[in-house]
Design a protein around this motif. Sequence first.
Motif: not given
Length: 335
Positions: A182-190
């Motif tokens: 989840a943290k990694l996908r949030r980083h990709i999104y941002e």
Amino acid sequence: MKIIGSERFLNIDFLNTGESDFFKDLGKSNIKFFSSGRSAIYDFFKNEFSSSSVFFPDFYCMEMLNPIIKAGVNIVFYTVRENLTADTEILGRIKNVKWIYINDYCGFRDNGLVVFAKKRGMKIIFDRTHSLYSKFDFSNDVQIGSLRKLLPVPDGGILLNSRRKDIKRKRDSSFYLLKLNAKLRRHIYEEFNSNEKIEMNYVRLSEESEKKIKINSKNISLYSEKILSAYDVKRSRELRRKNFKMLLSSKTIKERAVIKGLDSLTVPQSFPMYVEKRDEVKKILAKDRIFAPVLWRGENSISKRIINIPVDEEYTESDMIRIIQGIEKILKTER
């Protein structure tokens, strides 16, 4: 637009080479690691707690309370007032409860409660989930906490000053891998792709990971332990204090602040303030990508009006100005 709040992603600029002095100091207190804070709470109350009852604050989250109930301990609630200090009246009337659970709300210490408890000869259990960075005197008291409220780690809980020798335990991966994803996908999104599907995925994975957290005796993940050991806590302390003071510099915000000053020992976890129509305020801030959590939803009336503004160390001066402007705009419409 930069996301403020929500899942935090590790900024490698905050990692040192080698173990930090902070980590070494924790090791001097006979530290035991767990996969979560609630597992650390349960382990202490099940295996080390030497009484049948404990005083417990009536402003709490169920993740704190459930492990104690599961361990078979009787709860005697004491009242937490709007300034996040305890009403000691009930504590003075009930003489047969010898232990007290003290939560350092948002990183701040209720010195009056600590003095009261020590005068009564009570044994203290400090919840350091929010005060892990604060420089209070914990002496030889029991200390319990989750690491996820102050550090950008996917899992981790601690028990300090345990009387039991630790044994080799398996590391837990039941929710840690989901949370890390989840943290990694949030980083990709941002940073790379502001696609709505990616946003929905990181929110979904984060919620799923929370449901996977179990009370068990398993150890922290090696990933989170290594981050904790190398994290630049000294720099984090300075930046959190700076961000808190920036929020206080706004007269409008200071009027609503629960705590209107910062002593030399305190490192804040967040900036607590009172607002009317709290959940509506949260929604308005979220439209501007500012996610202000509600850390405790309990029976105490405080929980209906309090909101916690992030002051994490990765937020810059311009980020804090954006937060201030967003809050001031909302509060002006409340007048």
